[in-house]
Motif scaffolding. Sequence first.
Motif, PDB file in Angstrom:
ATOM      1  N   LEU A  70       0.115   1.705  20.795  1.00 32.45           N
ATOM      2  CA  LEU A  70       0.660   0.979  19.650  1.00 32.45           C
ATOM      3  C   LEU A  70      -0.302  -0.117  19.186  1.00 32.45           C
ATOM      4  CD1 LEU A  70       4.429   0.611  20.680  1.00 32.45           C
ATOM      5  CD2 LEU A  70       3.471   2.071  18.875  1.00 32.45           C
ATOM      6  N   VAL A  71      -0.893  -0.825  20.167  1.00 32.59           N
ATOM      7  CA  VAL A  71      -1.844  -1.883  19.815  1.00 32.59           C
ATOM      8  C   VAL A  71      -3.058  -1.297  19.101  1.00 32.59           C
ATOM      9  CG1 VAL A  71      -3.453  -3.591  20.747  1.00 32.59           C
ATOM     10  CG2 VAL A  71      -1.118  -3.453  21.636  1.00 32.59           C
ATOM     11  N   LEU A  72      -3.593  -0.195  19.609  1.00 30.49           N
ATOM     12  CA  LEU A  72      -4.756   0.426  18.989  1.00 30.49           C
ATOM     13  C   LEU A  72      -4.427   0.982  17.611  1.00 30.49           C
ATOM     14  CD1 LEU A  72      -6.322   2.230  22.086  1.00 30.49           C
ATOM     15  CD2 LEU A  72      -7.083   0.111  20.979  1.00 30.49           C
ATOM     16  N   ALA A  73      -3.215   1.541  17.458  1.00 31.69           N
ATOM     17  CA  ALA A  73      -2.807   2.045  16.140  1.00 31.69           C
ATOM     18  C   ALA A  73      -2.683   0.904  15.144  1.00 31.69           C
ATOM     19  CB  ALA A  73      -1.491   2.801  16.249  1.00 31.69           C
ATOM     20  N   ALA A  74      -2.097  -0.218  15.608  1.00 32.43           N
ATOM     21  CA  ALA A  74      -1.960  -1.383  14.726  1.00 32.43           C
ATOM     22  C   ALA A  74      -3.325  -1.944  14.355  1.00 32.43           C
ATOM     23  CB  ALA A  74      -1.101  -2.456  15.394  1.00 32.43           C
ATOM     24  N   THR A  75      -4.243  -1.935  15.317  1.00 28.22           N
ATOM     25  CA  THR A  75      -5.590  -2.424  15.049  1.00 28.22           C
ATOM     26  C   THR A  75      -6.288  -1.536  14.029  1.00 28.22           C
ATOM     27  OG1 THR A  75      -5.741  -3.326  17.292  1.00 28.22           O
ATOM     28  CG2 THR A  75      -7.809  -2.998  16.091  1.00 28.22           C
ATOM     29  N   GLY A  76      -6.111  -0.234  14.171  1.00 27.77           N
ATOM     30  CA  GLY A  76      -6.703   0.683  13.207  1.00 27.77           C
ATOM     31  C   GLY A  76      -6.151   0.469  11.806  1.00 27.77           C
ATOM     32  N   ARG A  77      -4.831   0.254  11.737  1.00 23.45           N
ATOM     33  CA  ARG A  77      -4.218  -0.014  10.436  1.00 23.45           C
ATOM     34  C   ARG A  77      -4.742  -1.323   9.855  1.00 23.45           C
ATOM     35  NH1 ARG A  77      -0.069   0.644   6.938  1.00 23.45           N
ATOM     36  NH2 ARG A  77       1.039  -1.214   6.246  1.00 23.45           N
ATOM     37  N   LEU A  78      -4.878  -2.333  10.711  1.00 26.08           N
ATOM     38  CA  LEU A  78      -5.398  -3.622  10.253  1.00 26.08           C
ATOM     39  C   LEU A  78      -6.804  -3.470   9.689  1.00 26.08           C
ATOM     40  CD1 LEU A  78      -4.899  -6.702  10.131  1.00 26.08           C
ATOM     41  CD2 LEU A  78      -5.920  -6.853  12.400  1.00 26.08           C
ATOM     42  N   ARG A  79      -7.630  -2.688  10.353  1.00 23.70           N
ATOM     43  CA  ARG A  79      -8.993  -2.476   9.881  1.00 23.70           C
ATOM     44  C   ARG A  79      -8.999  -1.733   8.545  1.00 23.70           C
ATOM     45  NH1 ARG A  79     -11.261  -0.822  15.843  1.00 23.70           N
ATOM     46  NH2 ARG A  79     -11.975  -2.902  16.475  1.00 23.70           N
ATOM     47  N   ARG A  80      -8.118  -0.730   8.421  1.00 19.51           N
ATOM     48  CA  ARG A  80      -8.060   0.024   7.166  1.00 19.51           C
ATOM     49  C   ARG A  80      -7.628  -0.883   6.015  1.00 19.51           C
ATOM     50  NH1 ARG A  80      -5.769   3.811  10.630  1.00 19.51           N
ATOM     51  NH2 ARG A  80      -3.651   3.313   9.903  1.00 19.51           N
ATOM     52  N   ILE A  81      -6.617  -1.709   6.266  1.00 16.73           N
ATOM     53  CA  ILE A  81      -6.146  -2.612   5.208  1.00 16.73           C
ATOM     54  C   ILE A  81      -7.225  -3.622   4.847  1.00 16.73           C
ATOM     55  CG2 ILE A  81      -4.485  -4.433   4.671  1.00 16.73           C
ATOM     56  CD1 ILE A  81      -2.425  -2.891   6.312  1.00 16.73           C
ATOM     57  N   ALA A  82      -7.903  -4.151   5.870  1.00 18.65           N
ATOM     58  CA  ALA A  82      -8.988  -5.099   5.604  1.00 18.65           C
ATOM     59  C   ALA A  82     -10.077  -4.447   4.759  1.00 18.65           C
ATOM     60  CB  ALA A  82      -9.566  -5.623   6.911  1.00 18.65           C
ATOM     61  N   GLY A  83     -10.378  -3.186   5.059  1.00 23.81           N
ATOM     62  CA  GLY A  83     -11.365  -2.462   4.259  1.00 23.81           C
ATOM     63  C   GLY A  83     -10.905  -2.273   2.826  1.00 23.81           C
ATOM     64  N   ASP A  84      -9.600  -1.969   2.649  1.00 28.62           N
ATOM     65  CA  ASP A  84      -9.051  -1.805   1.295  1.00 28.62           C
ATOM     66  C   ASP A  84      -9.077  -3.125   0.536  1.00 28.62           C
ATOM     67  OD1 ASP A  84      -8.596   0.854   1.770  1.00 28.62           O
ATOM     68  OD2 ASP A  84      -6.475   0.605   2.278  1.00 28.62           O
ATOM     69  N   ILE A  85      -8.797  -4.228   1.249  1.00 21.39           N
ATOM     70  CA  ILE A  85      -8.847  -5.546   0.597  1.00 21.39           C
ATOM     71  C   ILE A  85     -10.274  -5.843   0.156  1.00 21.39           C
ATOM     72  CG2 ILE A  85      -8.610  -8.029   0.977  1.00 21.39           C
ATOM     73  CD1 ILE A  85      -6.243  -7.368   2.834  1.00 21.39           C
ATOM     74  N   ALA A  86     -11.225  -5.553   1.030  1.00 22.75           N
ATOM     75  CA  ALA A  86     -12.629  -5.786   0.685  1.00 22.75           C
ATOM     76  C   ALA A  86     -13.055  -4.944  -0.512  1.00 22.75           C
ATOM     77  CB  ALA A  86     -13.524  -5.479   1.884  1.00 22.75           C
ATOM     78  N   ALA A  87     -12.438  -3.758  -0.663  1.00 27.25           N
ATOM     79  CA  ALA A  87     -12.747  -2.882  -1.796  1.00 27.25           C
ATOM     80  C   ALA A  87     -11.932  -3.229  -3.035  1.00 27.25           C
ATOM     81  CB  ALA A  87     -12.496  -1.423  -1.399  1.00 27.25           C
ATOM     82  N   GLY A  88     -10.976  -4.156  -2.893  1.00 29.12           N
ATOM     83  CA  GLY A  88     -10.168  -4.568  -4.036  1.00 29.12           C
ATOM     84  C   GLY A  88      -8.983  -3.682  -4.329  1.00 29.12           C
ATOM     85  N   SER A  89      -8.690  -2.716  -3.468  1.00 26.14           N
ATOM     86  CA  SER A  89      -7.564  -1.814  -3.714  1.00 26.14           C
ATOM     87  C   SER A  89      -6.296  -2.248  -3.002  1.00 26.14           C
ATOM     88  CB  SER A  89      -7.933  -0.388  -3.279  1.00 26.14           C
ATOM     89  OG  SER A  89      -8.277  -0.352  -1.903  1.00 26.14           O
ATOM     90  N   ASP A  90      -6.348  -3.330  -2.249  1.00 23.60           N
ATOM     91  CA  ASP A  90      -5.177  -3.870  -1.560  1.00 23.60           C
ATOM     92  C   ASP A  90      -5.329  -5.393  -1.554  1.00 23.60           C
ATOM     93  OD1 ASP A  90      -2.917  -4.283   0.024  1.00 23.60           O
ATOM     94  OD2 ASP A  90      -3.326  -2.540   1.275  1.00 23.60           O
ATOM     95  N   GLY A  91      -4.296  -6.065  -1.082  1.00 15.50           N
ATOM     96  CA  GLY A  91      -4.338  -7.517  -1.026  1.00 15.50           C
ATOM     97  C   GLY A  91      -3.446  -8.145  -2.071  1.00 15.50           C
ATOM     98  N   ALA A  92      -3.637  -9.428  -2.323  1.00 16.80           N
ATOM     99  CA  ALA A  92      -2.830 -10.178  -3.277  1.00 16.80           C
ATOM    100  C   ALA A  92      -3.759 -10.873  -4.272  1.00 16.80           C
ATOM    101  CB  ALA A  92      -1.964 -11.208  -2.560  1.00 16.80           C
ATOM    102  N   LEU A  93      -3.386 -10.818  -5.543  1.00 16.65           N
ATOM    103  CA  LEU A  93      -4.150 -11.445  -6.611  1.00 16.65           C
ATOM    104  C   LEU A  93      -3.251 -12.448  -7.319  1.00 16.65           C
ATOM    105  CD1 LEU A  93      -6.815 -11.448  -8.265  1.00 16.65           C
ATOM    106  CD2 LEU A  93      -5.749  -9.754  -9.759  1.00 16.65           C
ATOM    107  N   ARG A  94      -3.583 -13.726  -7.229  1.00 10.78           N
ATOM    108  CA  ARG A  94      -2.786 -14.801  -7.838  1.00 10.78           C
ATOM    109  C   ARG A  94      -3.314 -15.037  -9.251  1.00 10.78           C
ATOM    110  NH1 ARG A  94      -4.403 -18.994  -3.395  1.00 10.78           N
ATOM    111  NH2 ARG A  94      -6.359 -18.002  -4.027  1.00 10.78           N
ATOM    112  N   LEU A  95      -2.472 -14.719 -10.241  1.00 16.17           N
ATOM    113  CA  LEU A  95      -2.918 -14.675 -11.626  1.00 16.17           C
ATOM    114  C   LEU A  95      -2.081 -15.581 -12.515  1.00 16.17           C
ATOM    115  CD1 LEU A  95      -4.657 -13.348 -13.880  1.00 16.17           C
ATOM    116  CD2 LEU A  95      -2.870 -11.582 -14.030  1.00 16.17           C
ATOM    117  N   GLY A  96      -2.741 -16.467 -13.244  1.00 13.68           N
ATOM    118  CA  GLY A  96      -2.073 -17.267 -14.264  1.00 13.68           C
ATOM    119  C   GLY A  96      -1.964 -16.458 -15.542  1.00 13.68           C
TER     120      GLY A  96
END
Length: 293
Positions: A70-96
């Motif tokens: 479970l820990v390794l699966a969560a770590t893998g998911r965390l890495r994938r999400i971090a990669g998506d954030i770095a690519a701009g396809s995930d994350g949060a964008l605070r917009l006025g």
Amino acid sequence: MELRQLEYFVAVAEEGGFGRAARRLNIVQSAVSQQIARLEREFGVLLLDRSTRHVRLTGAGERLLTEARLVLAATGRLRRIAGDIAAGSDGALRLGTLHAPGNRVYRALNELAAIAPHLQVRPRRLPPAERIAAVRSGEMDAALVRALRPSPGLEALEVWTDPLYVALPAEHPLAEQPGVRLEQLEHLALRLAARDANPPFHDLITEACRVAGIDPPAGPPFTTLQQTLAAIAADRPSWTVFYEVSALPAVHRVAIRPLIGATVTTSLAVAPGPPGPALRHLLEALHRTAASE
């Protein structure tokens, strides 16, 4: 505890031996054995029974294997999400945001959702001066602002341009014309909001008047469009300038005409430097929306 220790433990459990696990991990067998021994010392339990020809899980090892996976699966998911954030396809964008014609902002956000479905946009509407300050302070990632000029700590990335309109008394001679030029309004009182209410737009109009060579007398300040148009209809002759937000209003005794030779540009206010992937996706969505009109 290190993640590699959990990876080694899972590999030994699944392969049934240190040698096969080492080959799977492409490392030497002694490194696998040493790291698992360290993990056992840290946990204070034996994970593997090494007394037989085949390595077997102990009772503690069986229980902890599930958790390690479970820990390794969560770590893998965390890495994938971090990669998506770095690519701009995930994350949060605070917009006025701001009011724009024809639900333009909503359409732009729909375009952005098609480009980056997992990117969460957190829109927030504030007065122009507060929007600009929020980008400068880092409270917002970007903000849509009309008539914005580059300034220290801020860049302006143009996204669309809109016409300006003049509102003046319907009985004024200029109301008979299809369009009005600034130089024709020299002697008519101008209703313009105070600079601190909307610095970019105030500066746009005052600079345009200066370029046109006029200095119209100051009338009562612009408050809201509805209140200002009502005052133009009822009070002494005056005029104001505005941009379209929804449909152009129709007000008794008020004429609305295009302001010839003048426009207002909406820009994306961002921190200086190359925009990151999420902002590039947003710019693409804004430009697509403008091009579709």
